[in-house]
Design a protein around this motif. Structure first.
Motif, PDB file in Angstrom:
ATOM      1  N   PHE A 198       0.865  -1.181   0.000  1.00  0.00           N
ATOM      2  CA  PHE A 198       0.000   0.000   0.000  1.00  0.00           C
ATOM      3  C   PHE A 198       0.896   1.224   0.000  1.00  0.00           C
ATOM      4  O   PHE A 198       1.742   1.385   0.889  1.00  0.00           O
ATOM      5  CB  PHE A 198      -0.925   0.011   1.219  1.00  0.00           C
ATOM      6  N   THR A 199       0.717   2.052  -1.013  1.00  0.00           N
ATOM      7  CA  THR A 199       1.564   3.233  -1.174  1.00  0.00           C
ATOM      8  C   THR A 199       0.699   4.483  -1.141  1.00  0.00           C
ATOM      9  O   THR A 199      -0.337   4.552  -1.815  1.00  0.00           O
ATOM     10  CB  THR A 199       2.335   3.171  -2.509  1.00  0.00           C
ATOM     11  N   LYS A 200       1.130   5.457  -0.372  1.00  0.00           N
ATOM     12  CA  LYS A 200       0.427   6.731  -0.250  1.00  0.00           C
ATOM     13  C   LYS A 200       1.449   7.859  -0.349  1.00  0.00           C
ATOM     14  O   LYS A 200       2.429   7.899   0.397  1.00  0.00           O
ATOM     15  CB  LYS A 200      -0.306   6.804   1.102  1.00  0.00           C
ATOM     16  N   ARG A 201       1.203   8.745  -1.323  1.00  0.00           N
ATOM     17  CA  ARG A 201       2.070   9.902  -1.477  1.00  0.00           C
ATOM     18  C   ARG A 201       1.418  11.120  -0.826  1.00  0.00           C
ATOM     19  O   ARG A 201       0.241  11.417  -1.077  1.00  0.00           O
ATOM     20  CB  ARG A 201       2.343  10.184  -2.954  1.00  0.00           C
ATOM     21  N   PHE A 202       2.188  11.812  -0.021  1.00  0.00           N
ATOM     22  CA  PHE A 202       1.739  13.037   0.618  1.00  0.00           C
ATOM     23  C   PHE A 202       2.546  14.204   0.057  1.00  0.00           C
ATOM     24  O   PHE A 202       3.482  14.013  -0.730  1.00  0.00           O
ATOM     25  CB  PHE A 202       1.930  12.956   2.141  1.00  0.00           C
ATOM     26  N   ALA A 203       2.169  15.394   0.486  1.00  0.00           N
ATOM     27  CA  ALA A 203       2.909  16.571   0.038  1.00  0.00           C
ATOM     28  C   ALA A 203       4.325  16.571   0.589  1.00  0.00           C
ATOM     29  O   ALA A 203       5.239  17.097  -0.040  1.00  0.00           O
ATOM     30  CB  ALA A 203       2.169  17.846   0.458  1.00  0.00           C
ATOM     31  N   TRP A 204       4.538  15.935   1.748  1.00  0.00           N
ATOM     32  CA  TRP A 204       5.857  15.931   2.366  1.00  0.00           C
ATOM     33  C   TRP A 204       6.681  14.696   2.018  1.00  0.00           C
ATOM     34  O   TRP A 204       7.863  14.619   2.349  1.00  0.00           O
ATOM     35  CB  TRP A 204       5.721  16.028   3.880  1.00  0.00           C
ATOM     36  N   GLY A 205       6.083  13.671   1.379  1.00  0.00           N
ATOM     37  CA  GLY A 205       6.852  12.472   1.058  1.00  0.00           C
ATOM     38  C   GLY A 205       5.949  11.303   0.714  1.00  0.00           C
ATOM     39  O   GLY A 205       4.781  11.481   0.309  1.00  0.00           O
ATOM     40  N   GLN A 206       6.461  10.109   0.923  1.00  0.00           N
ATOM     41  CA  GLN A 206       5.746   8.887   0.544  1.00  0.00           C
ATOM     42  C   GLN A 206       5.880   7.858   1.652  1.00  0.00           C
ATOM     43  O   GLN A 206       6.938   7.724   2.276  1.00  0.00           O
ATOM     44  CB  GLN A 206       6.310   8.327  -0.767  1.00  0.00           C
ATOM     45  N   VAL A 207       4.763   7.113   1.875  1.00  0.00           N
ATOM     46  CA  VAL A 207       4.729   6.046   2.876  1.00  0.00           C
ATOM     47  C   VAL A 207       4.303   4.758   2.175  1.00  0.00           C
ATOM     48  O   VAL A 207       3.325   4.738   1.425  1.00  0.00           O
ATOM     49  CB  VAL A 207       3.746   6.380   4.022  1.00  0.00           C
ATOM     50  N   THR A 208       5.056   3.683   2.429  1.00  0.00           N
ATOM     51  CA  THR A 208       4.752   2.373   1.848  1.00  0.00           C
ATOM     52  C   THR A 208       4.675   1.354   2.965  1.00  0.00           C
ATOM     53  O   THR A 208       5.600   1.232   3.777  1.00  0.00           O
ATOM     54  CB  THR A 208       5.824   1.956   0.833  1.00  0.00           C
ATOM     55  N   VAL A 209       3.559   0.638   3.015  1.00  0.00           N
ATOM     56  CA  VAL A 209       3.345  -0.423   3.993  1.00  0.00           C
ATOM     57  C   VAL A 209       3.048  -1.702   3.217  1.00  0.00           C
ATOM     58  O   VAL A 209       2.249  -1.688   2.271  1.00  0.00           O
ATOM     59  CB  VAL A 209       2.179  -0.094   4.951  1.00  0.00           C
ATOM     60  N   GLY A 210       3.687  -2.788   3.603  1.00  0.00           N
ATOM     61  CA  GLY A 210       3.446  -4.023   2.865  1.00  0.00           C
ATOM     62  C   GLY A 210       3.985  -5.233   3.578  1.00  0.00           C
ATOM     63  O   GLY A 210       4.392  -5.194   4.745  1.00  0.00           O
ATOM     64  N   GLY A 211       3.966  -6.328   2.846  1.00  0.00           N
ATOM     65  CA  GLY A 211       4.450  -7.598   3.357  1.00  0.00           C
ATOM     66  C   GLY A 211       4.752  -8.531   2.202  1.00  0.00           C
ATOM     67  O   GLY A 211       4.255  -8.362   1.087  1.00  0.00           O
ATOM     68  N   LEU A 212       5.580  -9.547   2.481  1.00  0.00           N
ATOM     69  CA  LEU A 212       5.991 -10.506   1.455  1.00  0.00           C
ATOM     70  C   LEU A 212       6.176 -11.864   2.100  1.00  0.00           C
ATOM     71  O   LEU A 212       6.771 -11.972   3.185  1.00  0.00           O
ATOM     72  CB  LEU A 212       7.293 -10.045   0.789  1.00  0.00           C
ATOM     73  N   ARG A 213       5.660 -12.909   1.426  1.00  0.00           N
ATOM     74  CA  ARG A 213       5.805 -14.285   1.925  1.00  0.00           C
ATOM     75  C   ARG A 213       6.211 -15.190   0.775  1.00  0.00           C
ATOM     76  O   ARG A 213       5.540 -15.250  -0.250  1.00  0.00           O
ATOM     77  CB  ARG A 213       4.494 -14.779   2.539  1.00  0.00           C
ATOM     78  N   ARG A 214       7.339 -15.890   0.942  1.00  0.00           N
ATOM     79  CA  ARG A 214       7.827 -16.847  -0.038  1.00  0.00           C
ATOM     80  C   ARG A 214       7.877 -18.221   0.607  1.00  0.00           C
ATOM     81  O   ARG A 214       8.388 -18.365   1.716  1.00  0.00           O
ATOM     82  CB  ARG A 214       9.219 -16.475  -0.548  1.00  0.00           C
ATOM     83  N   GLN A 215       7.383 -19.224  -0.110  1.00  0.00           N
ATOM     84  CA  GLN A 215       7.384 -20.588   0.404  1.00  0.00           C
ATOM     85  C   GLN A 215       7.815 -21.535  -0.707  1.00  0.00           C
ATOM     86  O   GLN A 215       7.283 -21.498  -1.816  1.00  0.00           O
ATOM     87  CB  GLN A 215       6.005 -20.994   0.928  1.00  0.00           C
ATOM     88  N   SER A 216       8.807 -22.366  -0.412  1.00  0.00           N
ATOM     89  CA  SER A 216       9.279 -23.335  -1.393  1.00  0.00           C
ATOM     90  C   SER A 216       8.241 -24.426  -1.576  1.00  0.00           C
ATOM     91  O   SER A 216       7.631 -24.903  -0.609  1.00  0.00           O
ATOM     92  CB  SER A 216      10.610 -23.938  -0.944  1.00  0.00           C
ATOM     93  N   ILE A 217       8.050 -24.845  -2.824  1.00  0.00           N
ATOM     94  CA  ILE A 217       7.040 -25.853  -3.101  1.00  0.00           C
ATOM     95  C   ILE A 217       7.538 -27.259  -2.787  1.00  0.00           C
ATOM     96  O   ILE A 217       6.755 -28.206  -2.711  1.00  0.00           O
ATOM     97  CB  ILE A 217       6.602 -25.753  -4.572  1.00  0.00           C
ATOM     98  N   THR A 218       8.875 -27.411  -2.583  1.00  0.00           N
ATOM     99  CA  THR A 218       9.434 -28.742  -2.351  1.00  0.00           C
ATOM    100  C   THR A 218       9.379 -29.149  -0.883  1.00  0.00           C
ATOM    101  O   THR A 218       8.856 -30.223  -0.545  1.00  0.00           O
ATOM    102  CB  THR A 218      10.886 -28.783  -2.852  1.00  0.00           C
ATOM    103  N   ASP A 219       9.919 -28.323   0.032  1.00  0.00           N
ATOM    104  CA  ASP A 219       9.971 -28.704   1.441  1.00  0.00           C
ATOM    105  C   ASP A 219       9.123 -27.818   2.342  1.00  0.00           C
ATOM    106  O   ASP A 219       9.092 -28.027   3.552  1.00  0.00           O
ATOM    107  CB  ASP A 219      11.422 -28.688   1.940  1.00  0.00           C
ATOM    108  N   GLY A 220       8.435 -26.830   1.784  1.00  0.00           N
ATOM    109  CA  GLY A 220       7.562 -25.976   2.590  1.00  0.00           C
ATOM    110  C   GLY A 220       8.276 -24.889   3.345  1.00  0.00           C
ATOM    111  O   GLY A 220       7.639 -24.101   4.056  1.00  0.00           O
ATOM    112  N   SER A 221       9.598 -24.770   3.229  1.00  0.00           N
ATOM    113  CA  SER A 221      10.321 -23.711   3.918  1.00  0.00           C
ATOM    114  C   SER A 221      10.128 -22.386   3.189  1.00  0.00           C
ATOM    115  O   SER A 221       9.737 -22.351   2.018  1.00  0.00           O
ATOM    116  CB  SER A 221      11.808 -24.059   3.983  1.00  0.00           C
ATOM    117  N   GLY A 222      10.421 -21.316   3.888  1.00  0.00           N
ATOM    118  CA  GLY A 222      10.248 -20.018   3.249  1.00  0.00           C
ATOM    119  C   GLY A 222      10.579 -18.880   4.180  1.00  0.00           C
ATOM    120  O   GLY A 222      11.045 -19.075   5.311  1.00  0.00           O
TER     121      GLY A 222
END
Length: 788
Positions: free
Chosen positions: A632-656
């Motif tokens: 989620f990205t929001k630009r303001f007059a004074w700058g920019q704020v980005t909030v997010g998340g990321l999840r990676r999971q291997s399909i072979t052993d389930g690790s991530g």
């Protein structure tokens, strides 16, 4: 350079916005200052606590901190100042947006703003004067003798503000409903159908707005919402009835105006027999689809042996010819030839030697053209050629029935546009003047524009209906001159737009007739595609692999272009032959709220990734990762704020790994002074590594030694603050980072310790130390200077 278009340049818009924001801020400063003075000198705090004073032992509310009286005064002054400044704030917003509105929108918005402000004040007054005095005795009357009443001013102030704001905002519901009805977005019928959901949502809103979730107060807030909804439904009905009455009056006036409008008298003149030909653009001999066809370029026409245009042109008309061509009520046909014979007794015209005719933009050329009005027959021989709007048809003989408006061209070559390509047809063609149908016998058709096509279909019968269907039977696919596939029929739906229908199953010849008894049949893409409207579509499909797995699921795609929303949701289940199964959920969503705010969401989750990896045919699929992300990205007059998340999971052993949350604050560079610029930045992340495979460990069991496979988890939280400072040509970079790391995994370390069983002090033994994990924290400061 002066702006002469009447539109305000972009920089002027920014200047106006800055000016109005400064006016709003100045107004807020003045009104808040005046409000604080009023609070200090006119006993507003005592008036605010008057409703609850009879229920308190000493008649006064409680404060729990030294700074609370000062903060309460500031909060109350800020709230009163915001109310006093609201007319100026609303006017400044209106003055900035009004140039972009139409007159009818201005006429609707000005009363709506005034009425909205009045309704908010009325709702707030009802909350203060009615709801608060009625709610306090009931809420404080429960078990009144069992508790010592000690209520802080902070909690009471929050209670009163929440009630006043809730009733003030709720009073706007009828106005919003009536505005939506006036704009045609909703109507009374839809509001009536939505009533059961409105009742449910009213109770939910009452529960959320009531402080502490009290049941009595929830009911006290819900009933006005239900009443306001019914008022909005009644107002929407009145607005619609008024709009229908205005529309009926306007429609009747338009009908009377059309009935009284005089027409052209020449349209009443009958067209003489022998010249009667429909004059609409559809009345031509060449096929024409509903979509503008691509004109055949001269290079492609030359390769195919097609002429690029008519060989003969008509001479410029003299004054007599111009008067004849300009007569209204007649369809004009022009003739051109070396020799023209007119048989008056049979109304037959014979054109010989480079003959040509023209009517309604369509031209016909040939060695000889014979037109007989009595027999309703037109015959063109000597390689006739037809031209119309960039389309060309040639043949050996053309016969056209002018009464039934149908014709046949033998040994013809023509083209028509369908599905974004030019299709070329050779054979005996039958066409009609509606220009929407074409029939061919013993023909060939292809979309390749080479003299010897790379591929073509040969069919006994072909039927083409513009923007509808293309059917050929039986059909043989040729690559060059080699037959490849024989099909009993060939069908292609050419309707424009999306259409619901059955998916085309995918299977091979061996899936019908197995080459060996051990061959496993496979059929995929069995399902149905449903497109109810232009915004969403739904696909349900089934894949089957004998003795291995069955996979079924559904996927919905949505796209709302004028709201900048698109995405898709899918649910898929895969069941193996031995009983294993995996459920996979996918969701991607892309939304642009405005030019400065965006949301990108991609979710992919599987309950058992081993099932997916074990049945994957594509080797790349077995090594891929299941990826989910949100930003989620929001630009303001004074700058920019980005909030997010990321999840990676291997399909072979389930690790991530999973990064959640991830916060980045990027203010705009700030010029502190001439030649001094500060560009701060803040980043905070929390990363987790899960199901990380650990080395195999040997354990002692009652049956002997055994191996143990374990996994680990690592959490790493980091916050960093960058404060680069540029002074002239120098760049002084500073970065402060705080890191916290925790590991949950079985680890073994070897240690050397003294051997106490021997008197020798230098003797030692090796022991193993087993730990379940560890943790660490640290603060790093990095600084550097870059020279010019």
């Amino acid at each position: 350079m002066a702006n002469t278009t009447g539109e305000m340049p972009f920089l002027d818009h920014l200047e106006e916005l800055r000016s109005r924001l400064l006016k709003v801020l100045l107004t807020l400063v003045v009104t808040i200052g005046v409000s604080i003075w009023l609070v200090l000198n006119f006993g507003i705090i005592d008036a605010l606590q008057a409703p609850i004073a009879p229920f308190l032992p000493d008649g006064n509310l409680t404060v729990l901190a030294v700074t609370e009286p000062f903060l309460i005064t500031l909060k109350l002054g800020a709230l009163i100042g915001l109310v006093l400044a609201s007319p100026v704030v609303i006017y400044q917003i209106w003055a900035f947006l009004s140039p972009a509105l139409y007159d009818r929108e201005k006429k609707a918005m000005i009363p709506a703003l005034i009425v909205g402000l009045v309704l908010f004040l009325i709702g707030g007054w009802v909350g203060w004067a009615v709801v608060v005095p009625k709610a306090l005795p009931v809420m404080l009357g429960f078990q009144s003798g069992s508790f010592n009443i000690m209520i802080t001013y902070q909690t009471y102030f929050s209670f009163v503000v929440q009630i006043v704001l809730a009733l003030g905002i709720s009073a706007e519901v009828p106005l919003v409903m009536i505005l939506l009805a006036a704009l045609g977005i909703f109507d009374a019928r839809r509001y009536n159908a939505f009533r059961k959901y409105a009742v449910f949502l009213s109770f939910v809103a009452g529960a959320l707005l009531s402080p502490g979730g009290d049941a009595f107060l929830m009911l006290l807030l819900t009933l006005p919402l239900l009443l306001l909804y019914e008022i909005g439904v009644a107002g929407s009905y009145l607005v619609q009835r008024r709009a229908r009455r205005a529309a009926s009056i306007g429609g009747g006036a338009l009908f009377l105006a059309l009935m009284g409008m005089p027409g052209d008298a020449s349209a009443q003149i009958p067209i003489p027999r022998g010249r009667q030909t429909p004059t609409t653009p559809r009345d031509t001999l060449l096929p024409r689809g509903g979509v503008q066809a691509r004109q055949l370029d001269s290079a492609a026409a030359k390769r195919l042996g097609l002429p690029t245009g008519p060989e003969r042109t008509f001479p410029a008309p003299d004054s007599i010819m111009e008067s004849l061509l300009g007569r209204s009520g007649f369809a004009t046909t022009r003739f051109l030839a070396d020799t023209a014979l007119l048989f008056a007794d049979s109304t037959t015209i014979v054109l010989k030697g480079k003959a040509g005719t023209e009517r309604d933009g369509a031209k016909l050329e040939g060695g000889q053209i014979v037109y007989s009005d009595d027999r309703c027959e037109l015959i063109a021989t000597g390689e006739p050629k037809m031209f119309e709007e960039g389309k060309i048809a040639i043949g050996r003989v053309l016969r056209f029935d002018t009464c039934s408006e149908r014709g046949v061209i033998t040994d013809a070559l023509t083209s028509f546009e369908e599905l974004g390509a030019n299709w070329f047809v050779r054979g005996n063609l039958a066409v009609d003047s509606s220009a929407s149908r074409l029939y061919a016998a013993n023909s060939e058709f292809t979309s390749c524009d080479l003299p010897i096509a790379h591929y073509h279909f040969q069919a006994g019968e072909v039927k083409w209906v513009s923007q509808s269907v293309l059917v050929a039977r039986p059909a043989v696919l040729y690559i060059r001159d080699v037959p490849i596939v024989w099909l009993p029929f060939l069908f292609q739906d050419t309707k424009p737009g999306r259409r619901s229908g059955i998916l085309i199953p995918q299977f091979g010849f061996n899936d019908i007739v197995r080459p060996t008894r051990g061959y496993r049949r496979q059929v995929t893409n069995i399902g149905y595609y449903w497109a109810p409207n232009d915004y969403i579509d739904l696909t349900a499909r089934l894949d089957w692999f004998a003795s291995r797995y069955v996979q079924y699921g559904a996927e919905m795609q949505y796209s709302w272009i004028d709201r900048f929303i698109s995405g898709g949701i899918g649910l898929n289940r895969q069941v193996e032959g031995d009983g294993g199964s995996s459920l996979q959920f996918r969701w991607n969503h892309n939304q642009r709220f405005n030019a400065a705010t965006t949301l990108v969401l991609n979710l992919d989750y599987a309950t058992d990734s081993r099932v997916i990896a074990g049945n994957a045919v594509d080797p790349l699929l077995t090594t891929r990762q299941i990826l989910s992300s949100a930003n989620f990205t929001k630009r303001f007059a004074w700058g920019q704020v980005t909030v997010g998340g990321l999840r990676r999971q291997s399909i072979t052993d389930g690790s991530g790994t999973m990064t959640l949350p991830s916060l980045t604050v990027s203010p705009n560079p700030m010029d502190i002074a001439n030649g001094i610029t500060w560009s701060p930045g803040f980043t905070a992340t929390n990363e987790t590594q899960f199901k990380t495979p650990q080395p195999v460990q040997t354990v002692i069991t009652p049956g002997g030694l055994d191996s143990l496979v374990t996994t680990g988890r690592v959490r790493n939280s980091t916050m960093s603050f960058d404060t680069p400072l540029r002074i002239g040509g120098f760049n002084w970079r500073n970065r402060i980072a705080v890191n916290d790391r925790q590991t949950v995994a079985r680890t073994v370390r070897s240690l050397r310790i003294p051997d106490l069983s021997t008197p020798e002090p230098d003797d030692s033994i090796t022991v193993s130390q087993v730990q379940d994990g560890d943790f660490s924290s640290g603060v790093d400061w990095e600084t550097s200077i870059n020279l010019p």
